[in-house]
Design a protein around this motif. Structure first.
Motif, short mmCIF file in Angstrom:
data_model
loop_
_atom_site.label_atom_id
_atom_site.label_comp_id
_atom_site.label_asym_id
_atom_site.label_seq_id
_atom_site.Cartn_x
_atom_site.Cartn_y
_atom_site.Cartn_z
N LEU A 1 19.21 5.05 -45.66
CA LEU A 1 20.36 5.85 -45.23
C LEU A 1 21.63 5.00 -45.22
CD1 LEU A 1 18.74 7.85 -42.31
CD2 LEU A 1 19.66 8.84 -44.41
N TYR A 2 21.53 3.80 -44.69
CA TYR A 2 22.67 2.89 -44.60
C TYR A 2 23.22 2.57 -46.00
CZ TYR A 2 25.06 -1.61 -44.11
OH TYR A 2 25.95 -2.64 -44.19
N ARG A 3 22.33 2.21 -46.91
CA ARG A 3 22.76 1.87 -48.26
C ARG A 3 23.43 3.05 -48.95
NH1 ARG A 3 18.35 -2.15 -51.08
NH2 ARG A 3 18.20 -3.65 -49.37
N LYS A 4 22.83 4.22 -48.80
CA LYS A 4 23.39 5.42 -49.44
C LYS A 4 24.76 5.75 -48.84
CE LYS A 4 23.10 9.25 -51.92
NZ LYS A 4 23.08 9.27 -53.37
N GLY A 5 24.89 5.64 -47.51
CA GLY A 5 26.16 5.93 -46.85
C GLY A 5 27.26 4.98 -47.28
#
Length: 139
Positions: A89-93
């Motif tokens: 989620l962090y990487r995508k955000g």
């Protein structure tokens, strides 16, 4: 009569196997792949959503240069993200917000931060500070 290794694994409670495989996934992606290849029972257990929530993604580089590696890593990350993997989620955000200038990235970062991802919390705070006004006080 000696119980074979395969029968021994199959005799364990599924919840216990899931817990063991989750712990393996939280320490090493390489070892998770080895577990998946070791038996059909462990492969089924390793495909549980809770395992993908806990899988560690440190061995997947943030910046990927080869096209074939990009496709494989991206599909794996896209499989982990909807299951609630905080690093995915962090990487995508971060990608959506900074690379694509997409405000949906903030929502994805917020979801990771709400789950306890420290990096996502930090990035959201910095973004809030630079946005100014009310969000600056929140940051």
């Amino acid at each position: 009569m000696t119980m074979s290794k395969q029968n021994y694994i199959e005799s364990l409670l599924r919840e216990l196997l899931i817990d063991i495989v989750e712990r393996i996934a939280s320490y090493s992606l390489k070892n998770l792949m080895r577990v998946k290849l070791s038996s059909s029972v462990l492969n089924q257990v390793a495909n549980e959503p809770s395992v993908y929530q806990k899988v560690i993604l440190l061995s997947i580089p943030v910046f990927i240069w080869s096209c074939s590696v990009v496709r494989r890593c991206t599909s794996f990350l896209e499989m982990c993200r909807p299951l609630g993997n905080l690093e995915a989620l962090y990487r995508k955000g971060v990608y959506e917000f900074f690379k694509r200038s997409d405000s949906n990235g903030l929502g994805i970062l917020s979801q990771a931060a709400d789950g306890g991802h420290i990096g996502a919390s930090y990035v959201l705070a910095i973004i809030s500070i630079f946005n100014g006004d009310e969000s600056m006080r929140e940051g």
